[in-house]
Design a protein around this motif. Structure first.
Motif, mmCIF file in Angstrom:
data_model
loop_
_atom_site.group_PDB
_atom_site.id
_atom_site.type_symbol
_atom_site.label_atom_id
_atom_site.label_comp_id
_atom_site.label_asym_id
_atom_site.label_seq_id
_atom_site.Cartn_x
_atom_site.Cartn_y
_atom_site.Cartn_z
ATOM 1 N N HIS A 92 0.858 -1.182 0.000
ATOM 2 C CA HIS A 92 0.000 0.000 0.000
ATOM 3 C C HIS A 92 0.892 1.228 0.000
ATOM 4 O O HIS A 92 2.012 1.195 0.521
ATOM 5 N N ILE A 93 0.377 2.328 -0.519
ATOM 6 C CA ILE A 93 1.135 3.568 -0.524
ATOM 7 C C ILE A 93 0.655 4.457 0.623
ATOM 8 O O ILE A 93 -0.543 4.530 0.914
ATOM 9 N N THR A 94 1.585 5.082 1.312
ATOM 10 C CA THR A 94 1.246 5.916 2.464
ATOM 11 C C THR A 94 0.907 7.347 2.029
ATOM 12 O O THR A 94 1.048 7.709 0.856
ATOM 13 N N LYS A 95 0.515 8.141 2.993
ATOM 14 C CA LYS A 95 0.170 9.549 2.741
ATOM 15 C C LYS A 95 1.339 10.318 2.149
ATOM 16 O O LYS A 95 1.149 11.243 1.339
ATOM 17 N N ASP A 96 2.566 9.928 2.538
ATOM 18 C CA ASP A 96 3.749 10.617 2.013
ATOM 19 C C ASP A 96 4.466 9.813 0.921
ATOM 20 O O ASP A 96 5.646 10.024 0.662
ATOM 21 N N GLY A 97 3.736 8.892 0.273
ATOM 22 C CA GLY A 97 4.248 8.249 -0.933
ATOM 23 C C GLY A 97 5.221 7.107 -0.716
ATOM 24 O O GLY A 97 5.965 6.748 -1.635
ATOM 25 N N THR A 120 -10.476 3.440 14.503
ATOM 26 C CA THR A 120 -10.529 2.195 13.740
ATOM 27 C C THR A 120 -10.579 2.524 12.251
ATOM 28 O O THR A 120 -10.629 3.699 11.863
ATOM 29 N N ASP A 121 -10.570 1.487 11.432
ATOM 30 C CA ASP A 121 -10.574 1.655 9.977
ATOM 31 C C ASP A 121 -9.404 2.538 9.536
ATOM 32 O O ASP A 121 -9.560 3.470 8.745
ATOM 33 N N VAL A 122 -8.228 2.235 10.063
ATOM 34 C CA VAL A 122 -7.039 3.040 9.785
ATOM 35 C C VAL A 122 -6.423 2.580 8.466
ATOM 36 O O VAL A 122 -5.962 1.448 8.336
ATOM 37 N N ARG A 123 -6.413 3.472 7.502
ATOM 38 C CA ARG A 123 -5.898 3.155 6.174
ATOM 39 C C ARG A 123 -4.500 3.758 5.997
ATOM 40 O O ARG A 123 -4.266 4.901 6.398
ATOM 41 N N PRO A 124 -3.575 3.012 5.396
ATOM 42 C CA PRO A 124 -2.207 3.507 5.280
ATOM 43 C C PRO A 124 -2.087 4.778 4.453
ATOM 44 O O PRO A 124 -1.204 5.603 4.721
ATOM 45 N N GLU A 125 -2.979 4.977 3.479
ATOM 46 C CA GLU A 125 -2.873 6.187 2.663
ATOM 47 C C GLU A 125 -3.244 7.451 3.425
ATOM 48 O O GLU A 125 -3.021 8.565 2.938
ATOM 49 N N ASN A 126 -3.785 7.277 4.630
ATOM 50 C CA ASN A 126 -4.147 8.436 5.458
ATOM 51 C C ASN A 126 -3.125 8.734 6.550
ATOM 52 O O ASN A 126 -3.329 9.644 7.362
ATOM 53 N N LYS A 127 -2.036 7.971 6.593
ATOM 54 C CA LYS A 127 -0.989 8.157 7.589
ATOM 55 C C LYS A 127 0.368 8.227 6.898
ATOM 56 O O LYS A 127 0.572 7.641 5.830
#
Length: 330
Positions: A92-97, A120-127
């Protein structure tokens, strides 16, 4: 009028007979196991079509160590009791690429993200990557004995081997450890998925690993993007492509044109109960005759492992690579 109803009755009986025949054929297919003597060996230029089945650690052997962590990779590399040929993992890609290893769309199942982030529902693209490094990626792991040995580790007590991994770090470790092959899936779709493919390809090319990777995705637009942008990156078939292949194999179509070089397909009850049996000599022979390798996921039953090996599976992905090694090397 009476004649009309007789005709309707005949049609209904014919349709019922056809339905019964289809149902019977599907049930027979569910239990069918091919004779290994029916497997045909073809001359091929495909490097993924093999004489001996490759052992792939699915999610880096996620049944015997916390999935897709450095602890799991090290367990497969350094354990003297078994060996792995191929590592399978997801990105997965994170918020900072940054590309990080994670199977699910969220971190909830595998980590202590709710305790760390209070959500909850923590998505990697939001961190960001650094935010995700706070997590214990072994917090929810249950070992084969039913224990949760890493559940209590938090903060500075979490070892690096249980923190979220970047693609660069795992490839550098594995490249130094051995001559491995890889099955890598990008989970994101759309623009994020394409950004992930760009980042992944750059990382692979920098390490001269493009030729050792089979790329996978369940997103049709990402498959199309790979074909158009990185044609030298081998990829597996999409869901629709597998369906078209299966119909072609059952009908022995003479006009079938393979869309890619690798089939990654299941062999499990959820498909078999509907009569979709992808683990047959017919399927494997047809794929090999069209220069397509056949790799199976996720095979955790030793009897299924032994059967698929006997009919020429090129690779088996399993959460328990130690068990598959034992099947191949009794």
């Amino acid at each position: 009028m009476r004649k009309f109803f007789k005709v309707l009755l005949v049609i209904a009986c014919v349709l019922a007979g056809l339905a019964a025949a289809v149902f019977a054929a599907m049930k027979l297919s569910q239990y069918h196991r091919s004779d290994p003597a029916d497997v045909i060996r073809y001359e091929t230029t495909n490097p993924y079509i093999l004489d001996e089945t490759d052992i792939s650690g699915h999610r880096s052997g996620g049944g015997i160590a916390p999935e897709e962590t450095m602890m799991a990779f090290a367990n497969c590399v350094e354990n003297p009791d078994f060996q792995v040929d191929v590592f399978e993992f997801d990105l997965h890609i994170t918020k900072d690429g940054v590309l990080v290893l994670l199977h699910d769309d969220t971190l909830d199942r595998t980590s202590d993200c709710e305790a760390v982030f209070g959500e909850t529902d923590v998505r990697p693209e939001n961190k960001t990557y650094e935010e995700l490094r706070q997590l214990n990626m072994g917090a929810k792991f249950v070992d084969p004995d039913g224990n949760m040995p890493y559940a209590g580790l938090t903060g500075s007590d979490v070892p690096d081997a249980l923190r979220i991994l970047r693609i660069e770090d795992v490839l550098d470790y594995l490249s130094a450890a051995g001559d491995y092959k890889y099955i890598i899936e990008i989970k994101n779709g759309g623009a994020l998925g394409m950004q992930g493919v760009d980042t992944l390809y750059a990382v692979l090319r920098e390490r001269d690993l493009v030729g050792r990777v089979v790329f996978g995705t369940f997103q049709a637009e990402i498959s199309a993007y790979v074909d158009a942008t990185y044609p030298d990156l081998a990829r597996s078939a999409s869901v629709n492509e597998v369906l078209k292949f299966y119909i072609a194999a059952l009908t022995n179509s003479k006009s079938y044109e393979p869309p890619c070089s690798v089939l990654q397909i299941p062999f499990e009850d959820s498909y078999l109960k509907y009569g979709i049996n992808l683990g047959t000599a017919t399927v494997i022979n047809y794929a090999h005759s069209h220069n397509m390798a056949v790799q199976y996921w996720t095979i955790n039953d030793p009897a299924d492992m032994a059967y698929l090996v006997s009919v020429g599976a090129d690779c088996i992905m399993t959460d328990y690579p130690d068990v598959l090694y034992g099947v191949l090397h009794p």
